[in-house]
Design a protein around this motif. Sequence first.
Motif, PDB file in Angstrom:
ATOM      1  N   PHE A 155       9.996  -1.639  -3.457  1.00  6.64           N
ATOM      2  CA  PHE A 155       8.953  -2.223  -2.605  1.00  6.64           C
ATOM      3  C   PHE A 155       9.569  -2.858  -1.367  1.00  6.64           C
ATOM      4  CE2 PHE A 155       5.612  -4.858  -1.056  1.00  6.64           C
ATOM      5  CZ  PHE A 155       4.419  -4.273  -1.467  1.00  6.64           C
ATOM      6  N   VAL A 156      10.578  -3.726  -1.562  1.00  6.67           N
ATOM      7  CA  VAL A 156      11.123  -4.438  -0.401  1.00  6.67           C
ATOM      8  C   VAL A 156      11.874  -3.491   0.535  1.00  6.67           C
ATOM      9  CG1 VAL A 156      11.206  -6.664  -1.587  1.00  6.67           C
ATOM     10  CG2 VAL A 156      13.247  -5.233  -1.542  1.00  6.67           C
ATOM     11  N   ALA A 157      12.490  -2.458  -0.013  1.00  3.77           N
ATOM     12  CA  ALA A 157      13.202  -1.493   0.836  1.00  3.77           C
ATOM     13  C   ALA A 157      12.215  -0.700   1.690  1.00  3.77           C
ATOM     14  CB  ALA A 157      14.045  -0.554  -0.019  1.00  3.77           C
ATOM     15  N   LEU A 158      11.125  -0.252   1.086  1.00  5.84           N
ATOM     16  CA  LEU A 158      10.103   0.470   1.847  1.00  5.84           C
ATOM     17  C   LEU A 158       9.437  -0.444   2.874  1.00  5.84           C
ATOM     18  CD1 LEU A 158       8.492   2.537  -1.033  1.00  5.84           C
ATOM     19  CD2 LEU A 158       9.630   3.473   0.991  1.00  5.84           C
ATOM     20  N   GLU A 159       9.197  -1.676   2.469  1.00  4.56           N
ATOM     21  CA  GLU A 159       8.581  -2.645   3.371  1.00  4.56           C
ATOM     22  C   GLU A 159       9.475  -2.890   4.585  1.00  4.56           C
ATOM     23  OE1 GLU A 159       6.080  -6.702   2.554  1.00  4.56           O
ATOM     24  OE2 GLU A 159       7.971  -6.472   1.486  1.00  4.56           O
ATOM     25  N   ALA A 160      10.778  -3.078   4.344  1.00  2.00           N
ATOM     26  CA  ALA A 160      11.722  -3.340   5.435  1.00  2.00           C
ATOM     27  C   ALA A 160      11.835  -2.149   6.380  1.00  2.00           C
ATOM     28  CB  ALA A 160      13.095  -3.692   4.863  1.00  2.00           C
ATOM     29  N   ALA A 161      11.672  -0.946   5.833  1.00  2.00           N
ATOM     30  CA  ALA A 161      11.791   0.263   6.649  1.00  2.00           C
ATOM     31  C   ALA A 161      10.486   0.637   7.339  1.00  2.00           C
ATOM     32  CB  ALA A 161      12.255   1.421   5.765  1.00  2.00           C
ATOM     33  N   GLY A 162       9.453  -0.188   7.173  1.00  2.00           N
ATOM     34  CA  GLY A 162       8.169   0.105   7.790  1.00  2.00           C
ATOM     35  C   GLY A 162       7.420   1.217   7.081  1.00  2.00           C
ATOM     36  N   GLY A 163       7.694   1.346   5.787  1.00  2.00           N
ATOM     37  CA  GLY A 163       7.122   2.445   5.019  1.00  2.00           C
ATOM     38  C   GLY A 163       5.692   2.253   4.559  1.00  2.00           C
ATOM     39  N   PHE A 164       5.112   1.100   4.832  1.00  2.00           N
ATOM     40  CA  PHE A 164       3.725   0.852   4.421  1.00  2.00           C
ATOM     41  C   PHE A 164       2.835   0.795   5.664  1.00  2.00           C
ATOM     42  CE2 PHE A 164       5.829  -1.511   0.724  1.00  2.00           C
ATOM     43  CZ  PHE A 164       5.768  -0.397  -0.096  1.00  2.00           C
ATOM     44  N   ALA A 165       2.476   1.959   6.168  1.00  2.00           N
ATOM     45  CA  ALA A 165       1.703   2.034   7.417  1.00  2.00           C
ATOM     46  C   ALA A 165       0.197   1.982   7.176  1.00  2.00           C
ATOM     47  CB  ALA A 165       2.062   3.323   8.158  1.00  2.00           C
ATOM     48  N   HIS A 166      -0.218   2.090   5.937  1.00  2.00           N
ATOM     49  CA  HIS A 166      -1.648   2.054   5.626  1.00  2.00           C
ATOM     50  C   HIS A 166      -2.227   0.705   6.044  1.00  2.00           C
ATOM     51  CE1 HIS A 166      -5.304   1.951   3.127  1.00  2.00           C
ATOM     52  NE2 HIS A 166      -5.226   3.274   3.132  1.00  2.00           N
ATOM     53  N   GLU A 167      -3.528   0.691   6.358  1.00  3.47           N
ATOM     54  CA  GLU A 167      -4.143  -0.553   6.846  1.00  3.47           C
ATOM     55  C   GLU A 167      -4.200  -1.646   5.785  1.00  3.47           C
ATOM     56  OE1 GLU A 167      -8.865   0.453   6.180  1.00  3.47           O
ATOM     57  OE2 GLU A 167      -7.917   1.063   8.051  1.00  3.47           O
ATOM     58  N   ARG A 168      -4.152  -1.272   4.508  1.00  3.67           N
ATOM     59  CA  ARG A 168      -4.168  -2.292   3.456  1.00  3.67           C
ATOM     60  C   ARG A 168      -2.897  -3.119   3.540  1.00  3.67           C
ATOM     61  NH1 ARG A 168      -6.446  -4.067  -1.238  1.00  3.67           N
ATOM     62  NH2 ARG A 168      -5.137  -4.443  -3.071  1.00  3.67           N
TER      63      ARG A 168
END
Length: 197
Positions: A155-168
Amino acid sequence: MARAGLTAERVTIEGAALADEVGFDRVTMSQVAQRLGVKDASLYAHVRNLEDLRGRIALLAADEKTIRIAEATAGRAGKDALVAFADAWREYAHAHPGRYAATQTAVRIDPELAAKAAGPRRAVELTYGMLRGYGLAEPDLTDAVRLLRSTFHGFVALEAAGGFAHERSPQLSWLRALDALHALLERWPPSREGDSS
């Protein structure tokens, strides 16, 4: 001759600060020396080489992260402990990205330094202790530890890489992920037949 005021601890702290700024894999001895206002050669009286410095940064980060988790989970159990543990993990990753990376990277660490470091051992004790609160025993404990680490780090790795582009909001997804982990840990599936190692 060692420069007055320069210690292995000071070199490590400066290296860790640099890691947070530029990334753990981009730390160099020259950059650390420059930040400390000394020649590169001065560092070698305190750390053997870049590999030694990287190992020291990893141990420092493991100690810091473990202290945060221990403080956050003290006196808590069940879901409260799980959420506090996870939030402390994520907050450390956000606050210290380079140091956090050091705790998730295979780094060669001097065995003498590793033997004296409390952070890694305490991290294992905290994690297993929290999971025993869910009634888990081996081999399920090890499997659950790996699940938590994979979930938190992923989760934190994807978050740091900007991997959560969905509006939620990622925060809402984080909270739901912790709800799901808690539900799973409370209803851990039975071991597979013959699964003893």
